[in-house]
Design an enzyme around this catalytic site. Structure first.
Site, PDB file in Angstrom:
ATOM      1  N   ASP A 169      -2.395   1.529  -6.585  1.00  0.00           N
ATOM      2  CA  ASP A 169      -3.544   1.384  -5.683  1.00  0.00           C
ATOM      3  C   ASP A 169      -4.363   2.668  -5.560  1.00  0.00           C
ATOM      4  OD1 ASP A 169      -1.247   2.350  -4.472  1.00  0.00           O
ATOM      5  OD2 ASP A 169      -1.241   0.913  -2.828  1.00  0.00           O
ATOM      6  N   HIS A 195       7.431   0.298   2.527  1.00  0.00           N
ATOM      7  CA  HIS A 195       7.109   0.462   3.954  1.00  0.00           C
ATOM      8  C   HIS A 195       8.178  -0.149   4.874  1.00  0.00           C
ATOM      9  CE1 HIS A 195       3.247   2.108   3.013  1.00  0.00           C
ATOM     10  NE2 HIS A 195       2.842   1.008   2.397  1.00  0.00           N
ATOM     11  N   ASP A 228       2.698   5.660  -5.163  1.00  0.00           N
ATOM     12  CA  ASP A 228       1.794   4.722  -4.505  1.00  0.00           C
ATOM     13  C   ASP A 228       0.818   5.528  -3.639  1.00  0.00           C
ATOM     14  OD1 ASP A 228       1.861   1.525  -3.621  1.00  0.00           O
ATOM     15  OD2 ASP A 228       1.101   2.842  -2.045  1.00  0.00           O
ATOM     16  N   HIS A 243      -0.139   4.973  -0.777  1.00  0.00           N
ATOM     17  CA  HIS A 243       0.326   5.025   0.612  1.00  0.00           C
ATOM     18  C   HIS A 243       1.677   5.745   0.690  1.00  0.00           C
ATOM     19  CE1 HIS A 243      -2.175   1.313   0.288  1.00  0.00           C
ATOM     20  NE2 HIS A 243      -2.683   1.781   1.418  1.00  0.00           N
TER      21      HIS A 243
HETATM   22 ZN    ZN Z   1       0.190   1.233  -1.512  1.00  0.00          ZN
END
Ligand code: ZN
Length: 315
Positions: free
Chosen positions: A252, A127, A164, A166
């Site tokens: 996750d 990120h 991931d 995200h």
């Molecule tokens: Zn994540």
């Protein structure tokens, strides 16, 4: 069986994101325990993750941001809203080792010593953007790794696969206009970082067509993930012909992880590893470097990483 090079540093377990924070040192302890207790542990060579230099970090980040982060951490740190996490005195040195871990692996893999590498990097990185920390990430470990390989080795095409849950907004931004890096993300739609990773986001300028986003609905299971992988990801990678595959591996999406809201089983990560090895064998001489991103439920994380690495090692 093929040997795995694993780059580790104790600082990965010392950076403190804050009390009861899901991005905890226990995550890395769980991963390392899974490695040490695995049947294939004799096929793993553990080396110390080196520090990334200022120049290497500057491949991706604004030196002014990096300097400000160093000073902030040395002064004792604080809660950073954009990072949704605390930083403290150990956070900056840990981030240097997390960024350096990939570089440690890259040199051994590009010189042919190993084909596969893994680092349980913490803090995670995907990120982090040019001049700001974001989503538990300080430095974008995988982006620094990709640019380092492009600059140091005679490589023209790198694929970064990010599974991931995200979207890896920082990685996407770093290579948004770069055709030498194909960034592919399979992530949950309508989750942090929000309004990112849409199907229509495919890069810009010379990089147009070298970003592939595959947003998936919440509650996805293995089958949905794999159908999307086969339909969109496999042909894209085969068509591109990367010379090395880098992986932002987040666990996750595991069914035990309530942050992700997906329903992936531990076994999914074996199939992903199988797919990656087949794709890496096609054009990349089998080279796959994996850096840890998220994964916050300790049992799901340890199982996912264990199954994923076990399958890579089995070859
Ligand atoms: Zn994540």
């Amino acid at each position: 069986m093929q040997p795995l090079l694993l780059a580790y540093h104790e600082l990965f377990t010392i950076h403190d994101a804050g009390p009861d924070h899901p991005e905890s040192p226990e995550r890395i302890k769980a991963v390392m325990n899974a490695v040490k207790n695995a049947q294939w542990r004799d096929h793993v060579k553990i080396v110390e993750a080196r520090v990334a230099t200022e120049d290497e970090i500057a491949l991706i980040h604004d030196p002014k941001y990096v300097e400000a982060m160093r000073r902030l951490c040395e002064a004792g740190g604080q809660y950073l809203p954009s990072m949704e996490s605390n930083v403290g005195p150990e956070s900056y040195p840990a981030a240097l080792r997390a960024a350096g871990a990939g570089l440690t692996l890259a040199d051994s893999i590009m010189n042919g010593e190993f084909k596969i590498g893994f680092a349980p990097t913490r803090p995670p990185g995907h990120h982090a953007i040019y001049n700001r920390p974001m989503g538990f990430s300080i430095l974008n470990n995988i982006a620094i790794l990709a640019q380092y390989i492009l600059d140091k080795y005679n490589i023209e095409r790198i694929c970064i696969l990010d599974f991931d849950v995200h979207h890896g907004n920082g990685t996407e931004a770093a290579f948004w206009e770069e055709p030498k890096v194909l960034y592919i993300s399979l992530h949950r739609d309508n989750l942090f970082p929000y309004d990112k990773g849409r199907l229509k986001d495919t890069g810009n300028g010379e990089g147009e067509g070298f970003t592939l986003n595959v947003p998936l609905p919440s509650g996805c299971d293995d089958e949905t993930f794999l159908v999307a992988f086969d339909r969109y990801v496999t042909p894209k990678i085969l068509n591109y012909g990367p010379e090395i595959i880098l992986v932002s591996a987040g666990f996750d999406g595991h069914i035990r992880d309530i942050i992700g809201g997906m329903r992936y089983s531990s076994g999914l990560y074996e199939v992903i590893a199988d797919n990656l090895l087949a794709l890496a064998d096609a054009n990349a001489e089998g080279r796959v470097i994996t850096l840890l991103e998220g994964g916050y439920e300790l049992k799901g994380l340890a199982e996912g990483v264990g199954r994923y690495l076990g399958r890579l090692i089995k070859g």
